[in-house]
Design a protein around this motif. Structure first.
Motif, PDB file in Angstrom:
ATOM      1  N   ARG A 182     -28.625  48.263  69.064  1.00  0.00           N
ATOM      2  CA  ARG A 182     -28.138  47.674  70.330  1.00  0.00           C
ATOM      3  C   ARG A 182     -29.619  47.523  71.184  1.00  0.00           C
ATOM      4  NH1 ARG A 182     -27.307  50.369  75.417  1.00  0.00           N
ATOM      5  NH2 ARG A 182     -26.943  52.239  74.459  1.00  0.00           N
ATOM      6  N   LEU A 183     -30.535  48.300  71.047  1.00  0.00           N
ATOM      7  CA  LEU A 183     -31.840  48.464  71.731  1.00  0.00           C
ATOM      8  C   LEU A 183     -32.560  47.203  70.949  1.00  0.00           C
ATOM      9  CD1 LEU A 183     -32.912  52.016  71.821  1.00  0.00           C
ATOM     10  CD2 LEU A 183     -32.105  50.668  73.705  1.00  0.00           C
ATOM     11  N   PHE A 198     -33.004  51.770  79.071  1.00  0.00           N
ATOM     12  CA  PHE A 198     -32.260  52.749  78.119  1.00  0.00           C
ATOM     13  C   PHE A 198     -32.370  53.926  78.538  1.00  0.00           C
ATOM     14  CE2 PHE A 198     -31.549  55.443  74.716  1.00  0.00           C
ATOM     15  CZ  PHE A 198     -30.100  55.159  74.492  1.00  0.00           C
ATOM     16  N   THR A 258     -27.098  53.000  68.332  1.00  0.00           N
ATOM     17  CA  THR A 258     -27.960  52.651  69.304  1.00  0.00           C
ATOM     18  C   THR A 258     -29.327  52.010  69.160  1.00  0.00           C
ATOM     19  OG1 THR A 258     -27.182  54.885  70.266  1.00  0.00           O
ATOM     20  CG2 THR A 258     -29.427  54.163  71.045  1.00  0.00           C
ATOM     21  N   ASP A 304     -31.416  44.129  72.494  1.00  0.00           N
ATOM     22  CA  ASP A 304     -32.045  43.874  73.765  1.00  0.00           C
ATOM     23  C   ASP A 304     -33.409  43.172  73.570  1.00  0.00           C
ATOM     24  OD1 ASP A 304     -29.705  44.556  74.847  1.00  0.00           O
ATOM     25  OD2 ASP A 304     -30.161  46.679  75.171  1.00  0.00           O
ATOM     26  N   VAL A 359     -37.566  47.705  77.716  1.00  0.00           N
ATOM     27  CA  VAL A 359     -36.166  47.881  77.291  1.00  0.00           C
ATOM     28  C   VAL A 359     -35.681  49.426  77.178  1.00  0.00           C
ATOM     29  CG1 VAL A 359     -34.372  47.754  75.278  1.00  0.00           C
ATOM     30  CG2 VAL A 359     -35.580  45.638  76.077  1.00  0.00           C
ATOM     31  N   LEU A 360     -36.685  50.121  76.359  1.00  0.00           N
ATOM     32  CA  LEU A 360     -36.630  51.771  76.344  1.00  0.00           C
ATOM     33  C   LEU A 360     -36.698  52.370  77.572  1.00  0.00           C
ATOM     34  CD1 LEU A 360     -39.066  52.266  72.989  1.00  0.00           C
ATOM     35  CD2 LEU A 360     -36.367  52.253  73.327  1.00  0.00           C
TER      36      LEU A 360
END
Length: 361
Positions: free
Chosen positions: A190-191, A335, A187, A194, A331-332
């Protein structure tokens, strides 16, 4: 066994608070390192491309450093003195511009000849105010910039920091990756990808757009004969970091100056107007889509909020970290929204029990 989510959130919250506290306490000390890190991040793709062409990482870093040194020398010797000279001339010319504006308005609006007219009094004070305050502002900006980024920083600290960070960038990324908690490594990666995509698309792309747009406006306005073309182009290019704002501010400033300089010569005024129309077309339809992209996800309002907030709280160092933090938070947030929309709290039913569209009569 993984730690409970509440404890993980507590530890990461403490880490974030400590980071912000260090930036607040050591803001001026961290500035050269933040600038050097930003330069290294900006130039890392260039170094990667040179490596793919067969150069070692050290050779690629040396080539980039040499080119950047030559660019800085060229700017210091050719561009910056002219820019300062035109800025001072523009400030000194402010009273004449204000008087010309007053004459222009009084000829077409005779009521302004009244000595008690508020508009006339205001116009009469504009030039002297801009001249006095403009000189103080310019001096204050220069002195503040030099106090933060002193000659020693420019000559030694920032280049050295940028050189070594660029040289070891891939090793540092690998080291950070090795320290990611194993339960969340997929995870987090991936973050991180991004966030890097947002930063690469916005920071690298938008800075490139600013440089191209600023150079275009400066060169074309100077070729068009506008007295302060270099200053106007630099302002338009710098403010182009915020979409449309640079073109509006630069266009209003350039067209206003052209009206005073070329009044009656409508062809020259039309050339200045055409320069900004063409520049806005290229920026909006060619440069920004190609270099920045339309799916960056960093809205101008969100960027302004981040710059204002971190600048007020942490000073100049806060403004340097505002864009990366804004990108990370964006981004967070996306998500978190995705996780929420996939949860039972949002769906309201177990996924197995959610009726399909074809089952709905």
């Amino acid at each position: 066994m993984a730690l409970p989510m509440t404890q993980q959130a507590k530890y990461w919250g403490i880490a974030a608070a400590v980071f912000l506290l260090l930036v607040w306490l050591m803001g001026n000390v961290l500035v050269p390192f933040l600038v050097g890190g930003a330069i290294a991040y900006f130039l890392d793709p260039v170094a990667d491309r040179l490596e793919r062409l067969g150069l070692s990482r050290a050779a690629a870093t040396a080539v980039i450093t040499l080119v950047m040194f030559l660019v800085v020398v060229l700017l210091v010797l050719a561009v910056i003195p002219t820019l300062i000279q035109q800025t001072v001339a523009l400030v000194n010319a402010a009273p004449d511009i204000a008087r010309n504006l007053q004459t222009f308005l009084t000829e077409r609006f005779p009521d302004l000849t009244d000595e008690t007219s508020i508009m006339r009094t205001t116009l009469a004070d504009i030039g002297a105010f801009i001249q006095s305050r403009g000189a103080d502002l310019a001096q204050g900006v220069v002195s503040s910039a030099m106090s933060i980024l002193s000659a020693l920083v420019f000559i030694v600290v920032v280049p050295v920091v940028a050189f070594y960070l660029l040289l070891d960038w891939d090793k540092m990324v690998a080291r950070v990756d090795a320290m990611i908690p194993r339960d969340h490594v997929t995870t987090v990666r991936r973050l991180a990808r991004d966030i890097d995509a947002v930063l690469a698309g916005f920071v690298r792309g938008q800075l490139t757009v600013c440089l191209i747009v600023g150079a275009y406006y400066s060169v074309t306005l100077m070729l068009a004969g506008l007295q302060f073309g270099l200053v106007v182009g630099a302002i338009a290019g710098a403010v182009s970091f915020i979409p449309y704002v640079g073109a509006i501010i630069g266009g209003v400033l350039a067209i206003g100056l052209a009206l005073f300089q070329f009044w009656g010569d409508w062809f020259s005024i039309g050339i200045v107007v055409g320069i900004f129309i063409l520049g806005q077309f290229m920026e909006g339809n060619i440069l920004t889509p190609k270099l920045v992209g339309s799916s960056v996800g960093l809205h101008p309002v969100w960027l302004l909020l981040a710059l204002s907030t971190f600048g007020a709280l942490l000073g100049f160092a806060g403004m340097l970290i505002a864009v990366p933090v804004a990108a990370a938070l964006g981004v967070l947030a996306r998500f978190a929204i995705g996780q929420y929309q996939g949860s039972l709290l949002y769906r309201g039913l177990d996924p197995v029990q959610v009726p399909r569209d074809e089952d709905v009569v």
